[in-house]
Design a protein around this motif. Structure first.
Motif, PDB file in Angstrom:
ATOM      1  N   MET A   6       0.752  -1.049  -0.370  1.00 28.32           N
ATOM      2  CA  MET A   6      -0.125   0.144  -0.082  1.00 28.32           C
ATOM      3  C   MET A   6       1.115   0.993  -0.361  1.00 28.32           C
ATOM      4  O   MET A   6      -0.161   2.289   0.153  1.00 28.32           O
ATOM      5  CB  MET A   6      -0.805  -0.313   1.157  1.00 28.32           C
ATOM      6  N   ALA A   7       2.001   1.534  -0.116  1.00 25.40           N
ATOM      7  CA  ALA A   7       2.928   2.284   0.438  1.00 25.40           C
ATOM      8  C   ALA A   7       3.255   2.587  -0.967  1.00 25.40           C
ATOM      9  O   ALA A   7       2.385   2.449  -2.421  1.00 25.40           O
ATOM     10  CB  ALA A   7       4.298   1.540   0.680  1.00 25.40           C
ATOM     11  N   GLY A   8       3.127   3.881  -1.761  1.00 24.64           N
ATOM     12  CA  GLY A   8       2.956   5.017  -2.919  1.00 24.64           C
ATOM     13  C   GLY A   8       2.164   5.907  -2.509  1.00 24.64           C
ATOM     14  O   GLY A   8       1.971   6.612  -1.808  1.00 24.64           O
ATOM     15  N   VAL A   9       2.024   6.589  -3.904  1.00 18.94           N
ATOM     16  CA  VAL A   9       1.286   7.268  -4.057  1.00 18.94           C
ATOM     17  C   VAL A   9       0.042   7.347  -4.913  1.00 18.94           C
ATOM     18  O   VAL A   9      -0.334   6.639  -5.923  1.00 18.94           O
ATOM     19  CB  VAL A   9       1.950   8.986  -5.229  1.00 18.94           C
ATOM     20  N   TRP A  10      -1.468   7.446  -3.901  1.00 17.42           N
ATOM     21  CA  TRP A  10      -2.539   7.177  -4.369  1.00 17.42           C
ATOM     22  C   TRP A  10      -2.967   8.233  -4.971  1.00 17.42           C
ATOM     23  O   TRP A  10      -3.328   8.635  -4.387  1.00 17.42           O
ATOM     24  CB  TRP A  10      -3.373   6.301  -3.268  1.00 17.42           C
ATOM     25  N   THR A  11      -4.651   7.963  -5.564  1.00 18.47           N
ATOM     26  CA  THR A  11      -5.338   9.088  -5.903  1.00 18.47           C
ATOM     27  C   THR A  11      -6.902   8.618  -6.177  1.00 18.47           C
ATOM     28  O   THR A  11      -6.832   7.103  -5.872  1.00 18.47           O
ATOM     29  CB  THR A  11      -5.522  10.143  -7.064  1.00 18.47           C
ATOM     30  N   GLY A  12      -7.851   9.585  -5.415  1.00 18.39           N
ATOM     31  CA  GLY A  12      -9.313   9.012  -5.218  1.00 18.39           C
ATOM     32  C   GLY A  12     -10.151  10.039  -5.267  1.00 18.39           C
ATOM     33  O   GLY A  12      -9.994  11.454  -5.074  1.00 18.39           O
ATOM     34  N   SER A  13     -11.053  10.063  -5.710  1.00 15.53           N
ATOM     35  CA  SER A  13     -12.635  10.795  -5.636  1.00 15.53           C
ATOM     36  C   SER A  13     -13.897   9.909  -4.999  1.00 15.53           C
ATOM     37  O   SER A  13     -13.949   8.927  -4.966  1.00 15.53           O
ATOM     38  CB  SER A  13     -12.693  12.198  -6.392  1.00 15.53           C
ATOM     39  N   GLU A  14     -14.125  11.462  -4.739  1.00  8.36           N
ATOM     40  CA  GLU A  14     -15.980  10.277  -3.968  1.00  8.36           C
ATOM     41  C   GLU A  14     -16.545  11.755  -3.742  1.00  8.36           C
ATOM     42  O   GLU A  14     -16.376  13.167  -4.028  1.00  8.36           O
ATOM     43  CB  GLU A  14     -16.081   9.959  -3.038  1.00  8.36           C
ATOM     44  N   LYS A  15     -18.115  11.813  -4.598  1.00 10.75           N
ATOM     45  CA  LYS A  15     -19.428  12.688  -4.157  1.00 10.75           C
ATOM     46  C   LYS A  15     -20.359  12.280  -3.637  1.00 10.75           C
ATOM     47  O   LYS A  15     -20.536  11.032  -4.028  1.00 10.75           O
ATOM     48  CB  LYS A  15     -19.727  12.753  -5.894  1.00 10.75           C
ATOM     49  N   ASP A  16     -21.016  13.088  -2.397  1.00 15.80           N
ATOM     50  CA  ASP A  16     -22.359  13.261  -2.553  1.00 15.80           C
ATOM     51  C   ASP A  16     -22.228  12.586  -1.098  1.00 15.80           C
ATOM     52  O   ASP A  16     -23.235  11.693  -0.583  1.00 15.80           O
ATOM     53  CB  ASP A  16     -22.958  13.025  -2.364  1.00 15.80           C
ATOM     54  N   GLN A  17     -20.955  11.913  -0.434  1.00 15.97           N
ATOM     55  CA  GLN A  17     -21.320   9.998   0.140  1.00 15.97           C
ATOM     56  C   GLN A  17     -20.514  10.751   1.719  1.00 15.97           C
ATOM     57  O   GLN A  17     -20.915  10.532   2.515  1.00 15.97           O
ATOM     58  CB  GLN A  17     -19.846  10.063   0.166  1.00 15.97           C
ATOM     59  N   GLN A  18     -19.836  12.005   1.690  1.00 19.24           N
ATOM     60  CA  GLN A  18     -19.748  13.037   3.336  1.00 19.24           C
ATOM     61  C   GLN A  18     -20.444  13.984   3.794  1.00 19.24           C
ATOM     62  O   GLN A  18     -21.446  13.962   4.481  1.00 19.24           O
ATOM     63  CB  GLN A  18     -18.452  13.548   3.734  1.00 19.24           C
ATOM     64  N   ILE A  19     -21.127  14.652   2.182  1.00 13.90           N
ATOM     65  CA  ILE A  19     -21.229  15.780   2.808  1.00 13.90           C
ATOM     66  C   ILE A  19     -22.734  15.505   0.975  1.00 13.90           C
ATOM     67  O   ILE A  19     -21.665  15.871   0.224  1.00 13.90           O
ATOM     68  CB  ILE A  19     -21.620  17.246   2.991  1.00 13.90           C
TER      69      ILE A  19
ATOM     70  N   ASP B 249      -9.156   3.603  -4.414  1.00  4.99           N
ATOM     71  CA  ASP B 249      -7.821   4.522  -4.455  1.00  4.99           C
ATOM     72  C   ASP B 249      -7.249   3.901  -5.740  1.00  4.99           C
ATOM     73  O   ASP B 249      -6.466   3.197  -5.670  1.00  4.99           O
ATOM     74  CB  ASP B 249      -6.987   4.291  -3.210  1.00  4.99           C
ATOM     75  N   THR B 250      -6.519   4.652  -6.468  1.00  3.65           N
ATOM     76  CA  THR B 250      -5.576   4.112  -7.614  1.00  3.65           C
ATOM     77  C   THR B 250      -4.274   5.072  -7.210  1.00  3.65           C
ATOM     78  O   THR B 250      -3.937   6.043  -7.363  1.00  3.65           O
ATOM     79  CB  THR B 250      -5.788   5.165  -8.677  1.00  3.65           C
ATOM     80  N   LYS B 251      -3.092   3.779  -7.523  1.00 10.89           N
ATOM     81  CA  LYS B 251      -2.072   4.043  -7.584  1.00 10.89           C
ATOM     82  C   LYS B 251      -1.062   4.749  -8.783  1.00 10.89           C
ATOM     83  O   LYS B 251      -1.708   4.352  -9.800  1.00 10.89           O
ATOM     84  CB  LYS B 251      -0.665   2.587  -7.234  1.00 10.89           C
ATOM     85  N   THR B 252      -0.709   6.058  -8.920  1.00 13.51           N
ATOM     86  CA  THR B 252       0.248   6.694  -9.739  1.00 13.51           C
ATOM     87  C   THR B 252       1.659   6.735  -9.900  1.00 13.51           C
ATOM     88  O   THR B 252       2.138   7.225  -9.973  1.00 13.51           O
ATOM     89  CB  THR B 252      -0.549   7.652  -9.464  1.00 13.51           C
ATOM     90  N   GLY B 253       1.892   6.361  -8.112  1.00 10.63           N
ATOM     91  CA  GLY B 253       3.633   6.892  -8.255  1.00 10.63           C
ATOM     92  C   GLY B 253       4.106   5.900  -7.223  1.00 10.63           C
ATOM     93  O   GLY B 253       3.329   5.413  -5.981  1.00 10.63           O
ATOM     94  N   ASN B 254       5.074   5.640  -7.104  1.00 13.66           N
ATOM     95  CA  ASN B 254       5.808   5.439  -5.367  1.00 13.66           C
ATOM     96  C   ASN B 254       6.686   6.976  -4.802  1.00 13.66           C
ATOM     97  O   ASN B 254       6.368   7.545  -5.052  1.00 13.66           O
ATOM     98  CB  ASN B 254       7.461   4.948  -6.013  1.00 13.66           C
TER      99      ASN B 254
END
Length: 186
Positions: free
Chosen positions: A1-14, A102-107
């Motif tokens: 799980m180490a590395g650089v990860w990106t993600g997104s979400e909508k309407d789940q928290q607020i 989460d999608t890994k984009t780098g180390n």
């Protein structure tokens, strides 16, 4: 799980809130996460730091800013994607079934202290938040006591300078480059 990860979400928290992030998980169990929030015409950003680990099939994320730990179950979808589902989370949610991928984009690469030790403007440590300054000082100056903190500008860049008193009574200065976030998000 180490590395650089990106993600997104909508309407789940607020309801009506979109959130995206880039999380850097280091091999040493620390992380930095940069968030971007959008709701209607308003956009804001923030950063958090802390510790992460996995244990018994769960992912744990401790936040330095509030001292709380979020717990997620997770499924590795492939080498570059991990799906998370909240089990215990510190903030309130519109949706009790909070999930994201989460999608890994780098180390992840950590700057070595020999390159940037915070001893001068030229060797200032680039950070993304004030809490990271204190985290660095605590990790690198055991038993030190805060003497002062000041804002400085040098060659068009913004710096926080923290001066501490060491256990032997001497003082030490740490220079942090805060240009990346100074004056933003206020």
């Amino acid at each position: 799980m180490a590395g650089v990860w990106t993600g997104s979400e909508k309407d789940q928290q607020i309801d009506g809130l979109s959130k995206s992030w880039e999380m850097t998980r280091m091999d040493d169990g620390t992380y930095t996460i940069n968030f971007k929030f959008t709701q209607g015409e308003m956009t804001d950003s923030s950063q958090a730091v802390g510790d992460w680990w996995t244990e018994n099939g769960k992912y744990y994320e401790f936040h330095d800013y509030d001292g709380k730990t979020d717990v997620y179950s997770y499924t590795v979808l492939d080498p570059k994607r991990v799906k998370f589902k909240s089990e215990k989370i510190a903030i309130g949610m519109e949706n009790s079934e909070y999930e994201f991928i989460d999608t890994k984009t780098g180390n992840a690469k950590k700057e070595t202290i020999t390159e940037k030790d915070g001893s001068s403007y030229e060797n200032a440590i680039k950070i993304g938040s004030v809490p990271q300054e204190y985290q660095y000082v605590r990790a690198n100056c055991t038993g030190c006591i805060l003497k002062s903190q000041s804002l400085s500008v040098n060659k068009g860049r913004f710096y926080d300078i923290i001066i501490v008193t060491k256990p032997d009574g001497s003082t030490k200065s740490y220079y942090f480059d805060i240009t990346s976030f100074y004056g933003k998000g206020f």
